[in-house]
Design a protein around this motif. Structure first.
Motif, PDB file in Angstrom:
ATOM      1  N   LEU A   1       0.821  -1.208   0.000  1.00 40.13           N
ATOM      2  CA  LEU A   1       0.000   0.000   0.000  1.00 40.13           C
ATOM      3  C   LEU A   1       0.861   1.267   0.000  1.00 40.13           C
ATOM      4  O   LEU A   1       0.333   2.367  -0.046  1.00 40.13           O
ATOM      5  N   GLY A   2       2.164   1.101   0.073  1.00 33.37           N
ATOM      6  CA  GLY A   2       3.042   2.258  -0.024  1.00 33.37           C
ATOM      7  C   GLY A   2       4.178   2.214   0.973  1.00 33.37           C
ATOM      8  O   GLY A   2       4.161   1.445   1.934  1.00 33.37           O
ATOM      9  N   SER A   3       5.166   3.063   0.728  1.00 36.56           N
ATOM     10  CA  SER A   3       6.351   3.085   1.581  1.00 36.56           C
ATOM     11  C   SER A   3       6.050   3.604   2.977  1.00 36.56           C
ATOM     12  O   SER A   3       6.860   3.451   3.890  1.00 36.56           O
ATOM     13  N   SER A   4       4.876   4.223   3.158  1.00 39.60           N
ATOM     14  CA  SER A   4       4.510   4.752   4.472  1.00 39.60           C
ATOM     15  C   SER A   4       4.026   3.661   5.419  1.00 39.60           C
ATOM     16  O   SER A   4       3.902   3.894   6.621  1.00 39.60           O
ATOM     17  N   VAL A   5       3.748   2.453   4.890  1.00 40.85           N
ATOM     18  CA  VAL A   5       3.155   1.375   5.691  1.00 40.85           C
ATOM     19  C   VAL A   5       4.222   0.395   6.161  1.00 40.85           C
ATOM     20  O   VAL A   5       5.033  -0.094   5.377  1.00 40.85           O
ATOM     21  N   THR A   6       4.182   0.103   7.455  1.00 42.22           N
ATOM     22  CA  THR A   6       5.053  -0.910   8.054  1.00 42.22           C
ATOM     23  C   THR A   6       4.194  -1.896   8.823  1.00 42.22           C
ATOM     24  O   THR A   6       3.288  -1.488   9.559  1.00 42.22           O
ATOM     25  N   VAL A   7       4.438  -3.168   8.657  1.00 38.74           N
ATOM     26  CA  VAL A   7       3.723  -4.190   9.414  1.00 38.74           C
ATOM     27  C   VAL A   7       4.528  -4.510  10.672  1.00 38.74           C
ATOM     28  O   VAL A   7       5.701  -4.879  10.589  1.00 38.74           O
ATOM     29  N   VAL A   8       3.902  -4.343  11.817  1.00 34.99           N
ATOM     30  CA  VAL A   8       4.544  -4.592  13.116  1.00 34.99           C
ATOM     31  C   VAL A   8       3.704  -5.632  13.848  1.00 34.99           C
ATOM     32  O   VAL A   8       2.667  -5.296  14.418  1.00 34.99           O
ATOM     33  N   PRO A   9       4.107  -6.886  13.847  1.00 34.79           N
ATOM     34  CA  PRO A   9       3.257  -7.948  14.417  1.00 34.79           C
ATOM     35  C   PRO A   9       2.937  -7.771  15.900  1.00 34.79           C
ATOM     36  O   PRO A   9       1.853  -8.148  16.350  1.00 34.79           O
ATOM     37  N   ARG A  10       3.848  -7.199  16.672  1.00 33.93           N
ATOM     38  CA  ARG A  10       3.625  -7.086  18.113  1.00 33.93           C
ATOM     39  C   ARG A  10       2.878  -5.790  18.428  1.00 33.93           C
ATOM     40  O   ARG A  10       3.319  -4.693  18.093  1.00 33.93           O
TER      41      ARG A  10
END
Length: 323
Positions: A207-216
Motif C-alpha cells: 500500500l506504499g512506503s509509508s506502511v510498516t507491518v509490526v506484528p507485536r
C-alpha cells in the motif's frame, strides 16, 4: 451559492482514495471543515442541492455511514431515498446493474453504494450516467471513512504530515485500514499495521512506503500519535471458516488479552495520542470501555466529522460536477 471553484474538483465519482491526489484530499477536508461549522450552528440546512435526488443503495448493514449520508444530503437540501437489499428486487433475483439502471431511470442525481463485493461501485459507475459514491465495497475501500478520519486527526493534531498512526486489529478484512493507509501515505504520515498473524494480509506493505507491518501490538503503538482500533468482523470470519475450515481467531477473550487496547497499553503511545475506532465497537474486545469513553477518545468526533465529509463529497460531485 456554490462553494466549489471551477477546476478545483475534476472527479465524476468517488470510488476510492487511490484515485485522489493530496490536493484533492485537502479540497474535501477544507470543504468539510466549513460544513462542520454549519452543522454546529442553530440553522443547519442549506438549499445548495435543492431539487437533487440522492439514493442510498446499501447491500450491507450500516448505521453510521447510511445515516450520515442521509443527514448530509438533507442538510444540503436534497431529497434522499434509502434502499436496502432486503427491501429491493434483489431478493427477487434482480442484478446489481439492473437495480442501478432502474434507479438512474428515475432520474437519480447520485447513487451512494455499499456492497459486499470489491469493485461493485466501480462496476456501476462505468454503466450509469450519474455520480457514484463508494460507501464501502468488500475489503477494498471505504473512502469517506478515511476522509472523516483524516478530518478528525487534523482537527485534533493540526496536521497529518509527520504523524505516526497505528492501525490495529483485523487488517485483512478492513477496507477502512486500506483507505486510511492510502490517504495517510499521500499526506505524509507513517502507518503501522498490527494484528494477529492471521489478520495481517501478505500484501499490506504494497500500500506504499509509508506502511510498516509490526506484528507485536505493544511495539506498534509505541510513540504513536494516533491509535486506530478496528472492529473484529465476525461476519467475515464465518465466511472464512466455511472456505478454510477454521476461524482466524480462537476466542474474543483471547483476542482481547492479546490485542485489546487498555490503559496500560495506551501508555506506550505519546501522552497526547488520540484513540479512534470506525464503529461499531465490540466493547471489552478491541477497546476497554474506559478507553472508548475516555478523554483521549475521539470516536464521537469521527461520527460528527462523517456528516461534514459526506456533505463536502456531495457538494463537490453535485454542485459543480466534472465536465
Amino acid at each position: 451559492m456554490l462553494f466549489v471553484a471551477p477546476g478545483m474538483w475534476t472527479h465524476r465519482h468517488l470510488l476510492g482514495i487511490d484515485a485522489l491526489s493530496a490536493t484533492d484530499i485537502d479540497t474535501v477536508l477544507d470543504h468539510a471543515g466549513r460544513w462542520l461549522e454549519l452543522s454546529r450552528s442553530a440553522e443547519r440546512k442549506t438549499t445548495l442541492l435543492k431539487g437533487r435526488t440522492i439514493i442510498n443503495l446499501f447491500f450491507e448493514a450500516s448505521t453510521r455511514t447510511r445515516t450520515s449520508f442521509e443527514i448530509a444530503g438533507k442538510r444540503l437540501g436534497a431529497d434522499v431515498v434509502n434502499v436496502s437489499s432486503s427491501g429491493s428486487s434483489v431478493t427477487k433475483g434482480e442484478t446489481l446493474l439492473d437495480t442501478a439502471k432502474n434507479l438512474e431511470a428515475m432520474r437519480a442525481d447520485a447513487i451512494v453504494l455499499r456492497h459486499s463485493s470489491s469493485g461493485a461501485p466501480g462496476f456501476v459507475a462505468g454503466r450509469v450516467g450519474c455520480p457514484v459514491i463508494n460507501a464501502g465495497d468488500g475489503a477494498h475501500e471505504h473512502p469517506t471513512q478515511a476522509l472523516l478520519d483524516a478530518l478528525t486527526i487534523r482537527a485534533a493534531k493540526g496536521r497529518l504530515e509527520g504523524l505516526t498512526v497505528a492501525i490495529c486489529g483485523d487488517i485483512t478484512h478492513s477496507r477502512v485500514a486500506r483507505s486510511n493507509a492510502l490517504l495517510l501515505g499521500k499526506k505524509g504520515a507513517k502507518v503501522r499495521f498490527t494484528g494477529l498473524r492471521t489478520m495481517l494480509p501478505k500484501e499490506a506493505e504494497t500500500l506504499g512506503s509509508s506502511v510498516t507491518v509490526v506484528p507485536r501490538f505493544e511495539e506498534a503503538i509505541e510513540g504513536a500519535d494516533v491509535v486506530m482500533m478496528l472492529r473484529i468482523q465476525n461476519e467475515r470470519f464465518a465466511a472464512d471458516a466455511q472456505k478454510k475450515g477454521a476461524s482466524p481467531m480462537s476466542t474474543t477473550r483471547e483476542y482481547s488479552r492479546t490485542f485489546g487496547l487498555n490503559a496500560q497499553r495506551l501508555a506506550r503511545a505519546k501522552p497526547d495520542a488520540i484513540v479512534m475506532h470506525p464503529g461499531p465497537i465490540n466493547r471489552g474486545v478491541e477497546l476497554d470501555p474506559s478507553i472508548a469513553d475516555g478523554q483521549r477518545s475521539v470516536i464521537l468526533d469521527q461520527v460528527e466529522a462523517g456528516v461534514a465529509v459526506r456533505m463536502a463529497v456531495l457538494e463537490l460531485l453535485l454542485a459543480a460536477p466534472a465536465a
